[in-house]
Design a protein around this motif. Structure first.
Motif, PDB file in Angstrom:
ATOM      1  N   LEU A 169      30.710 -34.632   5.263  1.00 55.58           N
ATOM      2  CA  LEU A 169      30.236 -34.172   3.952  1.00 55.58           C
ATOM      3  C   LEU A 169      30.740 -32.753   3.687  1.00 55.58           C
ATOM      4  CD1 LEU A 169      26.472 -35.311   4.036  1.00 55.58           C
ATOM      5  CD2 LEU A 169      28.418 -36.517   3.047  1.00 55.58           C
ATOM      6  N   THR A 170      31.010 -32.455   2.409  1.00 55.31           N
ATOM      7  CA  THR A 170      31.347 -31.076   2.045  1.00 55.31           C
ATOM      8  C   THR A 170      30.051 -30.255   2.127  1.00 55.31           C
ATOM      9  OG1 THR A 170      30.805 -31.403  -0.277  1.00 55.31           O
ATOM     10  CG2 THR A 170      33.079 -31.891   0.385  1.00 55.31           C
ATOM     11  N   ASP A 171      30.176 -28.926   2.049  1.00 48.17           N
ATOM     12  CA  ASP A 171      28.980 -28.072   2.119  1.00 48.17           C
ATOM     13  C   ASP A 171      27.981 -28.420   1.018  1.00 48.17           C
ATOM     14  OD1 ASP A 171      30.052 -26.892   4.273  1.00 48.17           O
ATOM     15  OD2 ASP A 171      30.627 -25.011   3.279  1.00 48.17           O
ATOM     16  N   GLU A 172      28.516 -28.636  -0.192  1.00 45.51           N
ATOM     17  CA  GLU A 172      27.609 -28.961  -1.316  1.00 45.51           C
ATOM     18  C   GLU A 172      26.921 -30.312  -1.093  1.00 45.51           C
ATOM     19  OE1 GLU A 172      31.281 -28.159  -3.108  1.00 45.51           O
ATOM     20  OE2 GLU A 172      30.517 -26.738  -1.635  1.00 45.51           O
ATOM     21  N   GLU A 173      27.718 -31.279  -0.611  1.00 46.26           N
ATOM     22  CA  GLU A 173      27.144 -32.607  -0.369  1.00 46.26           C
ATOM     23  C   GLU A 173      26.062 -32.529   0.712  1.00 46.26           C
ATOM     24  OE1 GLU A 173      31.050 -35.420  -1.343  1.00 46.26           O
ATOM     25  OE2 GLU A 173      30.775 -34.585   0.650  1.00 46.26           O
ATOM     26  N   PHE A 174      26.326 -31.753   1.741  1.00 48.23           N
ATOM     27  CA  PHE A 174      25.352 -31.634   2.832  1.00 48.23           C
ATOM     28  C   PHE A 174      24.070 -30.963   2.326  1.00 48.23           C
ATOM     29  CE2 PHE A 174      24.022 -29.818   7.105  1.00 48.23           C
ATOM     30  CZ  PHE A 174      23.528 -31.039   7.558  1.00 48.23           C
ATOM     31  N   ALA A 175      24.253 -29.955   1.444  1.00 50.93           N
ATOM     32  CA  ALA A 175      23.083 -29.270   0.871  1.00 50.93           C
ATOM     33  C   ALA A 175      22.246 -30.271   0.073  1.00 50.93           C
ATOM     34  CB  ALA A 175      23.539 -28.119  -0.016  1.00 50.93           C
ATOM     35  N   GLU A 176      22.919 -31.164  -0.658  1.00 48.81           N
ATOM     36  CA  GLU A 176      22.204 -32.176  -1.449  1.00 48.81           C
ATOM     37  C   GLU A 176      21.504 -33.171  -0.518  1.00 48.81           C
ATOM     38  OE1 GLU A 176      21.376 -32.380  -4.450  1.00 48.81           O
ATOM     39  OE2 GLU A 176      20.730 -34.461  -4.619  1.00 48.81           O
ATOM     40  N   MET A 177      22.200 -33.567   0.541  1.00 53.14           N
ATOM     41  CA  MET A 177      21.613 -34.499   1.516  1.00 53.14           C
ATOM     42  C   MET A 177      20.329 -33.891   2.112  1.00 53.14           C
ATOM     43  SD  MET A 177      21.775 -37.295   3.143  1.00 53.14           S
ATOM     44  CE  MET A 177      23.069 -38.176   3.961  1.00 53.14           C
ATOM     45  N   LYS A 178      20.388 -32.602   2.447  1.00 48.12           N
ATOM     46  CA  LYS A 178      19.214 -31.938   3.035  1.00 48.12           C
ATOM     47  C   LYS A 178      18.026 -31.927   2.077  1.00 48.12           C
ATOM     48  CE  LYS A 178      21.277 -28.441   6.060  1.00 48.12           C
ATOM     49  NZ  LYS A 178      21.633 -27.010   6.078  1.00 48.12           N
TER      50      LYS A 178
ATOM     51  N   ILE B 172      27.064 -39.934  -1.565  1.00 45.73           N
ATOM     52  CA  ILE B 172      26.819 -38.991  -0.464  1.00 45.73           C
ATOM     53  C   ILE B 172      26.196 -39.737   0.714  1.00 45.73           C
ATOM     54  CG2 ILE B 172      25.518 -36.928   0.240  1.00 45.73           C
ATOM     55  CD1 ILE B 172      25.821 -35.858  -2.576  1.00 45.73           C
ATOM     56  N   LEU B 173      25.193 -40.571   0.400  1.00 42.37           N
ATOM     57  CA  LEU B 173      24.494 -41.301   1.483  1.00 42.37           C
ATOM     58  C   LEU B 173      25.442 -42.179   2.282  1.00 42.37           C
ATOM     59  CD1 LEU B 173      21.185 -42.652  -0.105  1.00 42.37           C
ATOM     60  CD2 LEU B 173      21.427 -40.856   1.601  1.00 42.37           C
ATOM     61  N   LEU B 174      26.392 -42.802   1.575  1.00 43.49           N
ATOM     62  CA  LEU B 174      27.246 -43.798   2.245  1.00 43.49           C
ATOM     63  C   LEU B 174      28.638 -43.269   2.570  1.00 43.49           C
ATOM     64  CD1 LEU B 174      26.270 -46.910   0.074  1.00 43.49           C
ATOM     65  CD2 LEU B 174      25.405 -46.306   2.335  1.00 43.49           C
ATOM     66  N   LYS B 175      28.852 -41.989   2.389  1.00 45.64           N
ATOM     67  CA  LYS B 175      30.193 -41.444   2.627  1.00 45.64           C
ATOM     68  C   LYS B 175      30.559 -41.569   4.109  1.00 45.64           C
ATOM     69  CE  LYS B 175      32.968 -37.306   1.970  1.00 45.64           C
ATOM     70  NZ  LYS B 175      33.035 -35.943   1.450  1.00 45.64           N
TER      71      LYS B 175
END
Ligand SMILES: [Fe+2]
Length: 354
Positions: free
Chosen positions: A190-199, A183-186
């Motif tokens: 980001l997909t919605d789920e990935e963005f939620a995880e990033m947040k 996720i960090l290096l994508k």
């Protein structure tokens, strides 16, 4: 692997392999950026030759070192920056595997650099001429720590609060060690789920800093709230105005500035002038605190007087004079003539050249 003699020329070079004593004790790990102290200690131990990373990809530190020195950075402070970056890498890697270095250890990695930058601004100017997205997390942490120290000074806070802000900036993104690397290096969106995880790195950072030995509550709060915005549009809580402590508002400004100015996997860096314009706009739109953005933007712009830059139309210019009303649109010299960027709204400074 090229071997090099142990002499002062080694300062700033990067070790290609772990270095052991005759008794098999690890003296220095691979990728250490060598300092004068290392060289002295190697000589005392009668080590005469070491292997040095020649291929630039082997030691990212060397690549950055070469760029910084090439841009007129002073050797001592460049070495200090690289050393801090290497120490940061090791500390973050420990957090990555579930260990918890103490605040004291983090401060040791950062404080010497912060003190040096306070006295010599040459490095600061060179930071945003660096190319390459490598080591972004470590560089970003160091840069945001330096910027927070600078902003706290501009706001005339006391010394204790200034040094706390350095640590707050340095550690604000430590929660990213718990966000999956994919996720960090994508490079893409980001997909919605990935963005939620990033947040969630804000909450992770809070949890990590709460557990840290001798940590200060403000550091944990800054990790938690540095993405909040004054109009309530930020995360994780959507807090507004004075619900966001001033320290967190400072980290928000420093974080955004460094993120805009740096190369990332998904974007090329933007010039400090363009970053200043974006911060100014965010402040005018009520997202960032103008009392913090204004002195910061003026200060940054002044640092680049005399610097060479490229405009968005490809022309090379030199920054001559910063205006009080619009610091991000300076007077520049283009070959023999002066151009006031306030009167040429279609032009902007695209890239700093040194
Ligand atoms: Fe962040």
């Amino acid at each position: 692997m090229p071997m090099a003699s142990v002499n002062p020329e080694l300062v700033g070079k990067v070790l290609a392999e772990d270095l052991y004593s005759d008794a098999g004790v690890l003296l220095l790990p691979r990728r250490t950026v060598l300092t004068a102290a290392h060289v002295n200690s190697l000589r005392k131990q009668r080590i005469t030759r070491v292997s040095i990373a020649e291929d630039l990809s082997e030691g990212n530190g060397e690549k950055i070192s070469a760029q910084l020195l090439d841009k007129g950075g002073d050797r001592e402070i460049v070495v200090c920056y690289l050393e801090a970056m290497e120490q940061t890498r090791r500390l973050f890697e420990r957090v990555d595997i579930g260990q918890m270095p103490s605040l004291h250890e983090f401060c040791q990695a950062f404080q010497t650099l912060a003190d040096q930058v306070g006295e010599r601004l040459g490095l600061f100017r060179s930071l945003y001429v660096l190319e390459g997205a490598d080591s972004y997390t470590y560089r970003h942490s160091l840069n945001v720590g330096i910027l927070c120290t600078l902003i706290a000074r501009l706001l005339k806070w006391d010394e204790e609060r200034i040094s706390l802000m350095g640590a707050a900036g340095f550690l604000h993104d430590i929660g990213k060690t718990r966000v999956p690397r994919e996720i960090l290096l994508k490079p893409g969106k980001l997909t919605d789920e990935e963005f939620a995880e990033m947040k969630r790195h804000t909450v992770y950072g809070y949890e990590i800093l709460k557990q840290m030995e001798d940590a200060h509550e403000t550091l944990a709060i800054c990790a938690l709230l540095h993405h909040e915005r004054l109009d309530g549009s930020g995360y994780p809580d959507g807090r507004k105005d004075e619900q966001i402590p001033l320290e967190c508002q400072v980290v928000a400004v420093a974080d955004m500035f460094d993120a805009i100015c740096s190369d990332r996997v998904y974007k090329q860096r933007t010039s400090p002038f363009e970053a200043a314009r974006m911060l100014w706009k965010e402040a005018c739109d009520g997202l960032l605190n103008i009392e913090i953005v204004s002195p910061f933007v003026h200060y940054i712009a002044q640092l680049y007087v005399g610097a060479k830059a490229r405009l968005n139309n490809g022309e090379e210019v030199q920054v001559i004079l910063i205006h009080r009303d619009e610091p991000m649109r300076p007077l520049v010299r283009r070959q023999g003539e002066f151009v006031d960027l306030r009167n040429h709204r279609q032009l902007c400074i695209d890239k700093m050249l040194g």
